[in-house]
Design an enzyme around this catalytic site. Sequence first.
Site, PDB file in Angstrom:
ATOM      1  N   CYS A 209       2.758 -15.909  -9.315  1.00  0.00           N
ATOM      2  CA  CYS A 209       3.141 -14.716  -8.387  1.00  0.00           C
ATOM      3  C   CYS A 209       3.152 -15.145  -6.815  1.00  0.00           C
ATOM      4  O   CYS A 209       4.114 -14.856  -6.184  1.00  0.00           O
ATOM      5  CB  CYS A 209       2.230 -13.518  -8.486  1.00  0.00           C
ATOM      6  SG  CYS A 209       0.301 -13.861  -8.287  1.00  0.00           S
TER       7      CYS A 209
ATOM      8  N   GLU B 299      -3.097  -6.428  -7.476  1.00  0.00           N
ATOM      9  CA  GLU B 299      -2.446  -7.755  -7.112  1.00  0.00           C
ATOM     10  C   GLU B 299      -1.322  -8.034  -7.816  1.00  0.00           C
ATOM     11  O   GLU B 299      -1.187  -8.063  -8.966  1.00  0.00           O
ATOM     12  CB  GLU B 299      -3.377  -8.893  -7.319  1.00  0.00           C
ATOM     13  CG  GLU B 299      -3.210 -10.325  -6.608  1.00  0.00           C
ATOM     14  CD  GLU B 299      -2.338 -11.021  -7.319  1.00  0.00           C
ATOM     15  OE1 GLU B 299      -1.194 -11.318  -7.249  1.00  0.00           O
ATOM     16  OE2 GLU B 299      -2.753 -11.694  -8.451  1.00  0.00           O
TER      17      GLU B 299
END
Length: 461
Positions: free
Chosen positions: A262, A228
């Site tokens: 993010c 990720e």
Amino acid sequence: MEPIEVRSPANGTLLARVDRDDESSVSRKVEATARAQKQWAALSPMDRAERLLAVAADTSAELEQLVVALVQEQGKTRKEARMELKRYVGPFIQYAGMATGADGQHVDLGGGVEGLVKRRPVGVVAGIVPWNFPASLFGTKLAPALAAGCGFVVKPAESTSVITRELADIVSRHVPEGLVQVVVGGAEVGDALVRHPSVARIAFTGSTAVGKRVGAASGGELKRVSLELGGCDPFVVLDAVDVRATTRALMGTRFYNAGQVCVAPKRLIAHEAVADELIDALTDRLERIVVGDGLEEGTTMGPLHTQAGREHLEQQIEDAVNRGATLVGGGRPDDRATEKGWFLRPALLLDPQPGARVRQEETFGPVLSVVRVSDEAEAIAVANETPYGLGASVWGTDHGAALRVADAMDAGYVWVNTLGRVYDELPFGGVKQSGFGREHGRDALLSYTEARTVVQRVPTR
């Protein structure tokens, strides 16, 4: 070796000295986890579920002490730290309920033959967790791994290793000794962990650059891996929109955790018909943000986590301004209360040019770029101009148009007219340079297992 000094990003205060691991200690911890994992996997799914619930209860009982520790070490506000720790607790409850669901499948193949698909724990998992959400991203990986019957070795960021150890200590009360371990150190420690032959699965969250190295090392050993990674998420606003609701959603996601998220929107891609109204509304709300130490009453945004992170963001902003963008807000606070920390005021960057770094790179801090577009096609083109594909949002009162744009954007997770929240019930992950594999939900649970197919003839009586 010299211990790691963990300091407050708000004022530089020394919080702790943490011993570093090396290749030898990493190996010892992994092997201890491998031994304990066999005992853990032998428990029934219901037994494991009960222990996950106990972890959730103990963590919740100590929540307020953990909140203070997280604020001091990471820099977020009390409210943000409390939200994160509750998100850490949530997966233990969720996967306790799913622990008995990581089962297999039965297929009648006819002629007295049946097929069985059995699920077994993959083994020892290495979790590599970044500093921006050291608690919740730890829980996102740890809880499904434990529910599946795996052991777990976590490598936190060095600068947030204290909260990770405190959380791991609580877990260790309820699982076999050695099942959950913490290793601390730099790239050499991460490399030793990833390459260790007893590590079967790697769950990584972090930058794309580091993720590529982890993926390459994992691939060489054929280890199971999920990555990720970073994002430069678009937030598309169409020509007809509820400006108030849109502004509220943007402020609640872009500047949360001082913009160090993010999956937060980095680029507002606004139709020219509503761009000015949005900019005015955002500017008004920026002025209400109170920058300061997250432990102080009234603070609504803390510091950036590191000096290097602040300097990198300032360089990205300078690049955009030098190329013609207009900066609204921003700059370092000039009051004495913030002079020792890594603070930066929130900002908008209006009309950055296509070559500007903020339109191609991840901007990890409290700045939002605003790009005007003239139609739906241009909005889609700008949304997809980066190498990333983590999250994306689209807002507009024409729901059909919003869905068309949503379907056309390169992203693993898309929001349409709703706040950019990541739900534990749904798979989460990116495409393109934002990684692969999925966390959350049943997909995550199954990713910590291996499927084994058995075909057998059923004995006749």
